[in-house]
Enzyme design. Structure first.
Site, PDB file in Angstrom:
ATOM      1  CG  ASP A  27     -21.719   1.153  23.285  1.00 33.01           C
ATOM      2  OD1 ASP A  27     -20.748   0.838  22.557  1.00 33.01           O
ATOM      3  OD2 ASP A  27     -21.687   1.047  24.524  1.00 33.01           O
ATOM      4  CE  LYS A  83     -29.665  19.317  22.542  1.00 36.71           C
ATOM      5  NZ  LYS A  83     -30.936  18.790  22.021  1.00 36.71           N
TER       6      LYS A  83
END
Ligand code: ATP
Length: 341
Positions: A240, A179
């Site tokens: 996940d 990011k």
């Protein structure tokens, strides 16, 4: 195979269903042909049950046992609420043993809802980033601060591990997720180091992606990704997310790998609600054992386990939470039968 001696595997079943899926998986490993691969298992107690007996969830000798092993298999630990001197066993193991690479594969298996063509490996930095552990609350009690630490050493070793994995396994592409448009300094450094390292691997395509774009692309076109490398928190979340593409937690395995030792585990927890009933799904732990064999460079034995899993899933050898009626030991019996065929 290691001709001189059997592989020394440290087994840490932990709590709850860890005590069921780990022994079941050890049985499966023992069913592999002895003339091809052999193991010497040493066991140790860790976790909440052990804390209640001994006052610690992890003793120092266990760290030494893992260090002295070729690899370790870890089950699951129950996290009790509000015990101040209790700590996370797996986080302590990762820190003390400097297991800086967290590997999470997501791959298509023939199960309902799994996305065909998906075969990706996420490398998550396991020791720094936003999980640095450096936190404080300002005097007024109204401002809380967590430091996000990105170092050259930490970034270089995880990014290099991802490229080395890609090279060894003939993978085509490494995607670095960051990011850096907002976290200019910390992810700026991570990204720059990725660019530097990628220049040494000319046969592997290098791509960079901002984490929010990655979160969408993982759902939209996951088959376009191959090896992904990222920082701690982003890797935690994306792995996940990725696991839901191919069966969810019931099939999610992970490896915690350092320069000198490694621990393999299912991603799910100790599932106290079903512990002791013999109905836990062992596939995630079986796939963790398969990862362990790949780490030990035993690709033939790993493939045997993988083929047994695929064969069993095709004929719906499933535990209760997957809509089947097989018990933990019946799934393992079925896999052992297929390995011996
Ligand atoms: P912990 O405190 O160890 O994190 P938990 O129950 O909060 O335990 P999980 O163990 O991940 O968290 O379980 C979440 C749910 O998924 C539970 O309902 C549990 O029964 C189910 N579950 C987790 N692992 C398995 C498994 N291997 N087989 C069947 N069900 C499972």
């Amino acid at each position: 195979m290691n001709a001189k001696r059997p592989y020394r595997i440290c087994v840490l079943p932990g709590d709850g269903i860890g005590k069921e899926v780990i022994p079941a998986t050890v049985m499966l490993l023992q069913s592999l042909p002895k003339n091809q691969i052999d193991f010497e298992f040493t066991y140790d107690e860790v976790g909440y049950g052990f804390y209640q007996k001994s006052g610690t969830p992890l003793k120092d000798e266990t760290l030494e046992k893992v260090r002295a092993s070729d690899a370790a298999l870890f089950g699951a630990i129950t996290t009790p609420p509000n015990i101040p001197d209790y700590f996370s066993v797996i986080i302590r193991l990762r820190q003390r043993l400097d297991l800086y690479s967290n590997l999470r594969p997501t791959r298509f298996y023939p199960i309902a809802g799994a996305r065909e063509g998906v075969d990706l490996m996420i490398f998550r930095e396991n020791t720094e980033g936003l999980y640095s552990g450096i936190e404080r609350v300002e005097d007024d009690g109204n401002t809380a601060i967590t430091e996000r630490i990105i170092t050259r050493k930490g970034s270089e070793r995880i990014i290099r591990a991802a490229f080395e994995y890609a090279k060894k396994n003939s993978r085509k592409k490494v995607t670095l997720v960051h990011k850096a448009n907002v976290l200019r300094e910390s992810d700026g450094l991570f990204k720059r180091i990725g660019q530097e390292i990628s220049s040494h691997y000319s046969s592997i395509r290098f791509e960079e992606m901002i984490v929010d774009a990655m979160a969408m692309r993982l759902i939209k076109d996951p088959e376009n990704f191959d090896v992904i490398v990222t920082t701690n928190l982003f890797g935690d979340i994306l792995s996940d997310e990725a696991s839901m593409l191919c069966g969810g937690l019931g099939f999610a395995a992970s490896g915690n790998i350092g320069d000198n030792c490694a621990i393999f585990e299912p991603v799910h927890g100790s599932a106290p609600d079903i512990a002791g009933k013999g109905i836990a799904n062992p596939y995630a732990t079986v796939l963790a054992a398969k990862m362990m064999l790949e780490y030990l460079d035993e690709s033939g034995s790993a493939a045997k386990i993988d083929n047994a899993v695929i064969g069993a899933l095709k004929v719906l050898v499933l535990t209760k939470e997957l809509g089947g009626k097989y018990t933990t030991s019946q799934v393992i019996d079925e896999l052992i039968k297929r390995i011996r065929e």
